[in-house]
Each structure stands twice: as structure tokens, then as C-alpha cells.
Design an enzyme around this catalytic site. Structure first.
Site, PDB file in Angstrom:
ATOM      1  N   ASP A  34      15.945  14.539  -2.278  1.00 22.87           N
ATOM      2  CA  ASP A  34      15.177  13.344  -1.971  1.00 22.87           C
ATOM      3  C   ASP A  34      15.517  12.227  -2.943  1.00 22.87           C
ATOM      4  OD1 ASP A  34      13.820  14.895  -3.999  1.00 22.87           O
ATOM      5  OD2 ASP A  34      12.000  13.742  -3.665  1.00 22.87           O
ATOM      6  N   ASP A  70      21.246  10.075  -9.147  1.00 21.83           N
ATOM      7  CA  ASP A  70      20.065  10.951  -9.119  1.00 21.83           C
ATOM      8  C   ASP A  70      19.710  11.294  -7.689  1.00 21.83           C
ATOM      9  OD1 ASP A  70      17.701  12.334  -9.677  1.00 21.83           O
ATOM     10  OD2 ASP A  70      16.550  10.522 -10.030  1.00 21.83           O
ATOM     11  N   HIS A 103      18.043  18.213  -6.353  1.00 18.73           N
ATOM     12  CA  HIS A 103      17.111  17.741  -5.325  1.00 18.73           C
ATOM     13  C   HIS A 103      17.775  16.714  -4.417  1.00 18.73           C
ATOM     14  CE1 HIS A 103      16.129  13.752  -7.075  1.00 18.73           C
ATOM     15  NE2 HIS A 103      16.375  14.353  -8.231  1.00 18.73           N
ATOM     16  N   GLU A 131      11.420  16.486  -5.025  1.00 17.80           N
ATOM     17  CA  GLU A 131      11.385  16.439  -6.490  1.00 17.80           C
ATOM     18  C   GLU A 131      10.713  15.159  -6.957  1.00 17.80           C
ATOM     19  OE1 GLU A 131      12.670  15.028 -10.419  1.00 17.80           O
ATOM     20  OE2 GLU A 131      13.210  14.126  -8.509  1.00 17.80           O
ATOM     21  N   GLU A 132      10.978  14.063  -6.256  1.00 15.39           N
ATOM     22  CA  GLU A 132      10.430  12.775  -6.678  1.00 15.39           C
ATOM     23  C   GLU A 132       8.898  12.786  -6.625  1.00 15.39           C
ATOM     24  OE1 GLU A 132      12.189  10.615  -8.137  1.00 15.39           O
ATOM     25  OE2 GLU A 132      14.223  11.072  -7.490  1.00 15.39           O
TER      26      GLU A 132
END
Length: 188
Positions: free
Chosen positions: A113, A142, A111, A176-177
Site C-alpha cells: 500500500d 516506500d 508492504h 502497512e500505512e
């Protein structure tokens, strides 16, 4: 020399390029709008365009689209769905390097974001600064670090002339977050 050794040698010889690519990903601010943010920090389009351009140089076929919330309404009530999600400026990217056609394919996904800039930084959270062997920046771990690793592994395969039996797809997804709709759109 076998293919594995060719790839490992390429990676060893291109460490600086790999770090530079990760720095570029970090510098392409892509804070999920769910979090507090400055206007120039928000949404994933900048980083996705960077990834798209890089994968095109490798000869990848590109599929880039903003998730269509109405088309995903069949998943209402499932994790990842949000009926009021605004996908403008938030495209998913799937870049595929074709194999020879006689083997299993692989999909690598991450991801783009990040969470908000946060507080307590001693370095610019979007600077990608390297110091004492560490790279600092929002998303370094991340998940922009993982995305850089995936893409540069594909670089190593392509640039050493290896042609795999199956396709390699690199999917970089949004949101995703929160709420996860990028993955839902990818799977759909």
C-alpha cells in the site's frame, strides 16, 4: 564462477527488466483507503495479482488471502488490529520458492500500500516515469522499490539455476500505512 557472481551478473544483465518491473508495480495503483483517493487508485489487489503472477512464473508456491478480522480479534488492543477493517480487495501474498530442505530459510517482506497521490508532483504519481536515472512515482521508494529488489533478487537466483538449501519466502502485505493488519495477519 561462484553463485554470488552468477547472481550479480544476472542483475547487471537485466537492469532494464528490473526497472520495467518497478514501473509496473508503481502503475498498479494501491493507495491505502485510509487516505484520500480516486476510485481507481484504491486497494492493493491489482499490485498483489501482478506479484502473484510473476512469482508463479518462477515456480513459487502461492498463499494469497484477505485478512480475516474476526480471526484476528484475539489481538484486539495490540498494534495493527482494527475491528472495523474491510479487507475486501486487499489480499496478502506469500510466495515461496522451495529449497533443497537442508538449510535455513529466509523471509523477505514488504508492504504494497501507498499513501495518497498528494500534491506538487511534476510527473504522474502513478506513471513510473524514468528520467535522468531516476524513477518517479508513488511507492518508488516506500516500498515498491524494495519489493522489486526482493523479487528480482529471487529471479536472479532461480533463473541462474541456483537452488538454495532453505526456502525463500516473499511476503507482500497490505495496510502497512494504516492500520498494520496485513502484517498482523501474516504473523498470525
Amino acid at each position: 564462477m561462484d553463485n554470488k557472481q552468477k547472481v550479480l551478473n544476472w542483475i547487471d544483465e537485466h537492469q532494464d527488466d528490473i526497472v520495467t518491473f518497478l514501473q509496473q508495480l508503481i502503475q498498479a495503483k494501491s493507495v491505502n483507503p485510509y487516505f484520500e483517493h480516486e476510485e481507481d487508485e484504491v486497494k492493493e489487489e491489482k499490485v498483489q495479482l501482478l506479484i502473484k503472477k510473476h512469482m508463479e512464473t518462477l515456480g513459487a508456491e502461492i498463499d494469497m488471502w484477505e485478512p480475516d478480522v474476526r480471526a484476528l480479534e484475539k489481538y484486539e488492543g495490540y498494534p495493527g488490529f482494527s475491528g472495523d477493517f474491510d479487507s475486501s480487495g486487499r489480499p496478502n501474498v506469500v510466495a515461496t520458492i522451495k529449497g533443497t530442505g537442508n538449510g535455513k530459510s529466509i523471509a523477505l517482506m514488504g508492504h504494497t500500500d501507498t499513501v495518497a497521490r498528494g500534491t506538487g508532483w511534476t510527473k504522474d504519481p502513478f506513471g513510473g516515469e524514468v528520467e535522468n536515472g531516476y524513477i518517479y512515482g508513488r511507492g518508488a521508494v516506500d516500498m515498491k522499490g524494495g519489493i522489486a529488489a526482493m523479487i528480482k533478487a529471487v529471479d536472479a537466483i532461480v533463473k541462474t539455476g541456483i537452488r538454495l538449501p532453505g526456502d525463500i519466502s516473499v511476503a507482500t502485505i497490505i495496510a502497512e500505512e494504516n492500520p498494520g493488519i496485513g502484517t498482523l495477519a501474516y504473523v498470525d
